[in-house]
Design a protein around this motif. Structure first.
Motif, PDB file in Angstrom:
ATOM      1  N   THR A  64       2.827 -15.494  -8.412  1.00 49.24           N
ATOM      2  CA  THR A  64       2.348 -15.875  -9.738  1.00 49.24           C
ATOM      3  C   THR A  64       1.402 -17.070  -9.616  1.00 49.24           C
ATOM      4  O   THR A  64       1.152 -17.586  -8.523  1.00 49.24           O
ATOM      5  N   THR A  65       0.899 -17.510 -10.752  1.00 52.96           N
ATOM      6  CA  THR A  65       0.014 -18.680 -10.772  1.00 52.96           C
ATOM      7  C   THR A  65       0.774 -19.990 -10.625  1.00 52.96           C
ATOM      8  O   THR A  65       0.163 -21.050 -10.580  1.00 52.96           O
ATOM      9  N   LYS A  94       2.125  -7.425 -12.790  1.00 49.16           N
ATOM     10  CA  LYS A  94       0.877  -8.024 -12.322  1.00 49.16           C
ATOM     11  C   LYS A  94       0.211  -8.868 -13.405  1.00 49.16           C
ATOM     12  O   LYS A  94      -0.327  -9.942 -13.138  1.00 49.16           O
ATOM     13  N   GLY A  95       0.227  -8.378 -14.624  1.00 50.00           N
ATOM     14  CA  GLY A  95      -0.382  -9.128 -15.717  1.00 50.00           C
ATOM     15  C   GLY A  95       0.377 -10.404 -16.025  1.00 50.00           C
ATOM     16  O   GLY A  95      -0.224 -11.472 -16.213  1.00 50.00           O
ATOM     17  N   LYS A 137      -0.133 -13.294 -13.572  1.00 50.91           N
ATOM     18  CA  LYS A 137      -1.355 -14.061 -13.804  1.00 50.91           C
ATOM     19  C   LYS A 137      -1.196 -15.043 -14.958  1.00 50.91           C
ATOM     20  O   LYS A 137      -1.964 -16.007 -15.068  1.00 50.91           O
ATOM     21  N   ARG A 138      -0.217 -14.803 -15.803  1.00 46.12           N
ATOM     22  CA  ARG A 138      -0.016 -15.634 -16.995  1.00 46.12           C
ATOM     23  C   ARG A 138       1.285 -16.417 -16.921  1.00 46.12           C
ATOM     24  O   ARG A 138       1.826 -16.839 -17.946  1.00 46.12           O
ATOM     25  N   SER A 140       1.159  -9.046 -21.882  1.00 42.30           N
ATOM     26  CA  SER A 140      -0.058  -9.738 -21.431  1.00 42.30           C
ATOM     27  C   SER A 140      -1.088  -9.788 -22.536  1.00 42.30           C
ATOM     28  O   SER A 140      -1.713 -10.837 -22.787  1.00 42.30           O
TER      29      SER A 140
END
Length: 460
Positions: free
Chosen positions: A86-87, A98-99, A102-103, A345
């Protein structure tokens, strides 16, 4: 003994009532000021400008394949679908998300959530959705919020409590739907605190129903026709006089007001509707239908922005045993995880773009988690000792994981957070509990309950 006159500003009963819950840090002048302000305005300012969207994953999502992959553990105590970075450095989710990976900085994942000790679906679903059957009322979380809010509809005719639980075509999914609806009723709090339910009837009362197949909500003409039909029923209703002035006023506002607009997805930019759209994904296992989770989350955002305070969005099918009636967890994450990842997302991006991240709190949870042990056909069994719990927005502290599970991801590592902490987080997000204590119109047992349940401290 201190006695205060009941002169519209304060009373001995109110003062003692407040004192029973602890006035540490509060002063008598402050208390008198609150009472005086309420006397002038006719109301108490304890309701915050917030909205809660509860995305309930019915059936019990696995903690391993969703938000706690535990890939360092020996098999089978780790995600069968792998993990994705993740971020947030060092934090991973199940590879289906996956979405959301990223968040991740917009999320707070609670990994030490052990909601209760109930392993039966029907009992556990109702237990979670009714805040542990608070005070024996069998009232849904949204109904409790409605009663504490003090009214069922805003001045613009927007319902305080809405449930968006889709009709289903598959037997197992229909059973989930019935159970979620049962946990989202008013119970002993009475019909004035019942949810507005455009997808399943019971939107107004037993005789005057707005029951819209989801396809109608995608068709403006059909949506208008449905409201017009309901309007004719109201006009022709033989007991219209018995509806009552306030109920009639709510009917009038719903039929011609902002609720009708909020349900009309054609009011949105088609490009945004397309970003939410999950209809290219198939919901169900033995019988399939296009997933409409994305558009229901878009509808939830529209209702929240219009003034709705509590919206339950139900998502059936998470009982991933791999036993013929249900897929195993790997196939289950394809059927369920991918539309959830896509829809949530889009919701997070939309809410952020509209400047609503502090106003709208999204909660993702289910009735319990799943076992370490893998069943013969790739499923996991029921496991109430650890579950999935995720928050986004609401002005809370995001971009973090809270707590941890033990090395086998089957129990919390250290002191767990329980269902009461989830309920406390929702209540403390929506209300100023300290102010609420001074409103004599709220039953004392409800105030006592709201004062007792505490939020997850790392979020506040």
């Amino acid at each position: 003994m201190l006695t205060l006159a009941d002169n519209g500003v304060s009373s001995r009963r109110d003062f003692l009532r407040a004192g029973a819950f602890g006035l540490s840090g509060l002063t008598l002048p402050w208390w008198l000021a609150q009472k005086a302000k309420a006397a002038e305005t006719g109301r108490y300012d304890y309701v915050r400008d917030k909205a809660i969207v509860l995305l309930f994953c019915c059936g019990g999502p696995s903690q391993f394949e969703t938000f706690d992959p535990h890939m360092e553990a020996p098999s089978p105590a780790r995600s069968l679908t792998g993990e994705i970075n993740t971020t947030i450095p060092g934090v991973t989710f199940g590879s289906t998300f996956k979405g959301l990976a990223k968040r991740a900085k917009q999320l707070a994942v609670v990994r030490n959530y052990a909601p209760h000790n109930i392993s039966d679906h029907a009992k556990a679903i109702k237990h979670v959705l009714t805040a542990g059957n608070a005070l024996g009322m069998e009232a849904g979380q949204g109904a409790i919020h409605t009663r504490l809010h003090g009214r069922s509809y805003t001045d613009h005719g927007i319902p305080v409590f809405t449930r968006l639980i889709q009709d289903e075509v598959e037997d197992e999914y229909m059973q989930d739907r019935i159970r979620m609806r049962s946990g989202n009723k008013a119970g002993a709090l009475g019909p004035s605190n019942a949810p507005f339910d455009p997808l399943g009837g019971d939107a107004l009362n037993d005789d005057l129903k707005l029951n819209l197949p989801f396809a109608r909500l995608n068709d403006r003409r059909a949506l208008v026709d449905s409201f017009d039909e309901l309007n004719r029923k109201v006009d022709q209703h033989s007991q219209a006089a018995a509806i009552g002035r306030h109920r009639q006023q709510a009917l009038d506002m719903i039929l011609g007001g902002k609720t009708r607009e909020a349900l009309d997805l054609n009011k949105e930019d088609p490009r945004l509707v397309e970003r939410y759209d999950t209809s290219h994904m198939r919901s169900g296992w033995l019988k399939k239908r296009p997933s409409n989770l994305g558009k229901r989350l878009l509808m939830a955002r529209r209702l929240a922005e219009a003034g709705c305070r509590f919206i339950t969005v139900g998502m059936a099918g998470w009982d991933n045993h791999g036993n013929g009636k249900h897929p195993g967890v790997v196939k289950g994450m394809e059927v369920l995880g991918r539309p959830l990842d896509h829809a949530v997302s889009a919701f997070l991006d939309d809410v952020q773009a509209r400047g609503l991240s502090d106003k709208i709190l999204l909660v993702i949870t289910g009735e319990f988690g799943r076992t370490v042990k893998i069943q013969a056909k790739g499923g996991r069994d029921h496991w109430p000792s650890l579950g999935t719990l995720v928050f986004a927005g609401g002005g809370l502290k995001m971009g973090q994981t809270i707590g941890a599970s033990e090395k086998l991801a089957n129990i919390p590592n250290g002191e767990p957070y329980k269902l009461d902490h989830l309920t406390g987080t929702l209540l403390h997000t929506m209300f100023d509990i300290g102010q609420m204590r001074f409103d004599p119109s709220i039953p004392g047992d409800l105030i006592n309950f709201a004062s007792h349940v505490q939020p997850i401290r790392e979020l506040m």
